[in-house]
Design an enzyme around this catalytic site. Structure first.
Site, PDB file in Angstrom:
ATOM      1  N   ARG A 158       0.836  -1.220   0.000  1.00  0.00           N
ATOM      2  CA  ARG A 158       0.000   0.000   0.000  1.00  0.00           C
ATOM      3  C   ARG A 158       0.864   1.261   0.000  1.00  0.00           C
ATOM      4  O   ARG A 158       0.497   2.259  -0.618  1.00  0.00           O
ATOM      5  CB  ARG A 158      -0.929   0.012   1.204  1.00  0.00           C
ATOM      6  CG  ARG A 158      -2.060  -0.969   1.011  1.00  0.00           C
ATOM      7  CD  ARG A 158      -2.999  -0.952   2.182  1.00  0.00           C
ATOM      8  NE  ARG A 158      -4.156  -1.770   1.872  1.00  0.00           N
ATOM      9  CZ  ARG A 158      -4.983  -2.252   2.775  1.00  0.00           C
ATOM     10  NH1 ARG A 158      -4.794  -1.993   4.048  1.00  0.00           N
ATOM     11  NH2 ARG A 158      -6.012  -2.981   2.418  1.00  0.00           N
ATOM     12  N   GLY A 202     -12.101  -7.861  -2.400  1.00  0.00           N
ATOM     13  CA  GLY A 202     -12.025  -8.803  -1.285  1.00  0.00           C
ATOM     14  C   GLY A 202     -11.006  -9.890  -1.495  1.00  0.00           C
ATOM     15  O   GLY A 202      -9.899  -9.641  -1.970  1.00  0.00           O
ATOM     16  N   GLY A 243     -14.079  -3.179  -0.157  1.00  0.00           N
ATOM     17  CA  GLY A 243     -15.456  -2.685  -0.092  1.00  0.00           C
ATOM     18  C   GLY A 243     -15.751  -1.626  -1.139  1.00  0.00           C
ATOM     19  O   GLY A 243     -16.858  -1.572  -1.685  1.00  0.00           O
ATOM     20  N   LYS A 256     -20.810 -15.788   1.335  1.00  0.00           N
ATOM     21  CA  LYS A 256     -22.241 -15.594   1.567  1.00  0.00           C
ATOM     22  C   LYS A 256     -22.980 -14.939   0.410  1.00  0.00           C
ATOM     23  O   LYS A 256     -22.504 -13.962  -0.166  1.00  0.00           O
ATOM     24  CB  LYS A 256     -22.428 -14.696   2.783  1.00  0.00           C
ATOM     25  CG  LYS A 256     -22.007 -15.313   4.074  1.00  0.00           C
ATOM     26  CD  LYS A 256     -22.435 -14.358   5.155  1.00  0.00           C
ATOM     27  CE  LYS A 256     -21.988 -14.736   6.527  1.00  0.00           C
ATOM     28  NZ  LYS A 256     -22.060 -13.542   7.382  1.00  0.00           N
TER      29      LYS A 256
HETATM   30  P1  AMP Z   1     -15.771 -13.092   0.614  1.00  0.00           P
HETATM   31  O1  AMP Z   1     -15.052 -12.238   1.619  1.00  0.00           O
HETATM   32  O2  AMP Z   1     -17.253 -12.953   0.629  1.00  0.00           O
HETATM   33  O3  AMP Z   1     -15.171 -12.978  -0.744  1.00  0.00           O
HETATM   34  O4  AMP Z   1     -15.568 -14.597   1.115  1.00  0.00           O
HETATM   35  C1  AMP Z   1     -14.323 -15.166   1.189  1.00  0.00           C
HETATM   36  C2  AMP Z   1     -14.350 -16.340   2.116  1.00  0.00           C
HETATM   37  O5  AMP Z   1     -15.238 -17.325   1.616  1.00  0.00           O
HETATM   38  C3  AMP Z   1     -13.000 -16.980   2.215  1.00  0.00           C
HETATM   39  O6  AMP Z   1     -12.524 -16.853   3.518  1.00  0.00           O
HETATM   40  C4  AMP Z   1     -13.266 -18.438   1.870  1.00  0.00           C
HETATM   41  O7  AMP Z   1     -12.602 -19.354   2.715  1.00  0.00           O
HETATM   42  C5  AMP Z   1     -14.757 -18.570   2.056  1.00  0.00           C
HETATM   43  N1  AMP Z   1     -15.317 -19.672   1.267  1.00  0.00           N
HETATM   44  C6  AMP Z   1     -15.187 -19.892  -0.040  1.00  0.00           C
HETATM   45  N2  AMP Z   1     -15.791 -21.041  -0.405  1.00  0.00           N
HETATM   46  C7  AMP Z   1     -16.325 -21.561   0.708  1.00  0.00           C
HETATM   47  C8  AMP Z   1     -17.076 -22.739   0.978  1.00  0.00           C
HETATM   48  N3  AMP Z   1     -17.387 -23.601   0.010  1.00  0.00           N
HETATM   49  N4  AMP Z   1     -17.471 -22.956   2.264  1.00  0.00           N
HETATM   50  C9  AMP Z   1     -17.160 -22.087   3.227  1.00  0.00           C
HETATM   51  N5  AMP Z   1     -16.454 -20.953   3.035  1.00  0.00           N
HETATM   52  C10 AMP Z   1     -16.045 -20.683   1.798  1.00  0.00           C
END
Ligand code: AMP
Length: 397
Positions: A35, A355, A378, A199
């Site tokens: 950064r 992310g 974000g 999610k």
């Molecule tokens: P995000 O910050 O929404 O992009 O989510 C990223 C997180 O999703 C990472 O820490 C991954 O380990 C988690 N992730 C990805 N695939 C899965 C899965 N099949 N089950 C649980 N967590 C997951």
């Protein structure tokens, strides 16, 4: 676009909002200085013109005012090494000391202000606080894309205290905004978005918005299983947001209505526990055993996704395909990165960010093989959700 590139800073004092929110270890050594390095072109341009620079940033999330752990004094030595210049420091960003040091700053000199978030007024977007910061300089430069979605004093409100000619984007911020706009406003087709992560609830808005623009939408990661459940499939112990099943159904319908090719995983690497040393097997998504959970996409899915990616001319990737932090479940994310790199080599424009997909591309040492890796988590997500970023609007209005 108003940027530092077309401004002459000779004898001008520029206050520059940078993102020096770097990770520090227990000995206060910087463990990743990317950064800081990303802000150097902007700082050096101002100095080369014969201007002086006042740097301001946040570091961490201090709750109760000044905290040694979050002091920007820990980065002075390294910043000074990178700039090959001494860096002055003011240990309160709006104190008389800060104002005096700013007033006495000569061409070619650099002053770093202490953590903005030691004052609650920063995150509140307090106008008087912003005005005090503004009073120290002739010109305002914003080079902190990572906080562009926040209407904080130093990212947004401060801009009200400068005329249109005296506020502008730094090189990093300009590149971020230009690349994001290029993807959404002028995508070469086919345009494929890959949305992963844990999610559905975090990604509903971006998925809805992208459906207006993309030709194909690839869904992966933990949120896959809420979509599969919405299709009536058994998903064992995989991640599922029960209250988002109807949303997933609606998104599937929306894809049909908007003629977007929706690609969902067809197989998974399932595990008997959420751990690196879990027992694993690859199964079709029609046959996920009751006590197992899907933690990565399987080989058939990789093939399906890679074929779509390699056929695309514009690619946006947000969110990993599996639990890439664990070696046993990183392959789907890695193969996705490899397919994007190949498409990029063949002329596609690929933007990665918002992310953990940026973290993943760095983990695989593949950042140089895609078109652009955004520094904004974000902020990039909100941009693609169609929201106006206050930090961008404040410069452009
Ligand atoms: P995000 O910050 O929404 O992009 O989510 C990223 C997180 O999703 C990472 O820490 C991954 O380990 C988690 N992730 C990805 N695939 C899965 C899965 N099949 N089950 C649980 N967590 C997951």
């Amino acid at each position: 676009m108003k940027t530092v590139a077309n401004y002459n800073f000779q004898n001008q004092r520029a206050i520059v909002r940078v993102d020096f929110n770097v990770p520090l270890n227990a000995e206060f050594k910087i463990t990743d200085d990317s950064r800081i390095k990303a802000a150097l072109p902007t700082i050096n341009k101002i100095l080369k013109d014969g201007g002086s620079v006042i740097l301001m940033s946040h570091l961490g999330r201090p709750k109760d005012g000044p905290t040694d752990k979050y002091s920007l004094k820990h980065i002075i030595a390294h910043l000074s090494d990178l700039l090959k210049l001494p860096v002055q420091f003011a240990d309160d960003c709006i104190s008389d000391e800060a104002k005096n040091k700013a007033t006495n700053l000569k061409s070619g000199e650099v002053l770093l202000l202490e953590n903005l978030r030691f004052h609650k007024q920063e995150e509140k977007g307090d106008d008087a606080f912003a005005q005090t910061l503004a009073s120290m300089a002739d010109v305002y430069v914003n080079d902190a894309f990572g906080t562009a979605h926040r209407a904080h004093a130093s990212t947004t409100i401060i801009a009200n205290h400068f005329s249109k000619e005296k506020k502008m984007f730094g090189f990093l911020m300009a590149a971020e905004v230009e690349n994001a706009r290029k993807v959404i406003l002028h995508p070469e087709r086919p345009f494929t978005a890959i949305i992963g992560g844990a999610k559905v609830s975090d990604k509903i808005l971006i998925i809805e918005k992208l459906m207006d623009t993309v030709d194909a939408l690839i869904i992966g990661g933990g949120m896959t299983y809420t979509f599969l459940k919405a299709q009536g499939k058994q998903i064992g112990k995989s991640l599922c947001e029960e209250d988002k099943i109807n949303t997933a159904k609606a998104l599937i319908t929306m894809a049909l209505q908007k003629n977007v090719k929706l690609l969902l995983p067809v197989d998974s690497i399932v595990a008997d526990k959420f751990a690196t040393d879990a027992n694993t097997q690859t199964v079709d998504n029609e046959n996920i055993p009751a006590d197992w959970m899907g933690l990565d996409i399987g080989a058939k899915t990789i093939e399906l996704f890679a074929a779509q990616i390699k056929n695309s001319k514009t690619i946006l990737w947000n969110g990993p395909m599996g639990v890439f932090e664990m070696p046993a479940f990183e392959n789907g994310t890695k193969q996705t990165a490899i397919a994007i790199a190949e498409a990029t080599k063949n002329g596609a424009f690929s933007l990665i960010g918002g992310g953990d997909s940026a973290a993943a591309i760095h983990q695989f040492n593949m950042a140089s093989q895609v078109s652009y890796v955004s520094t904004g988590g974000g902020a990039l997500l909100e941009f693609f959700e169609g929201k106006e970023l206050p930090g961008v609007a404040a410069i452009e209005k």
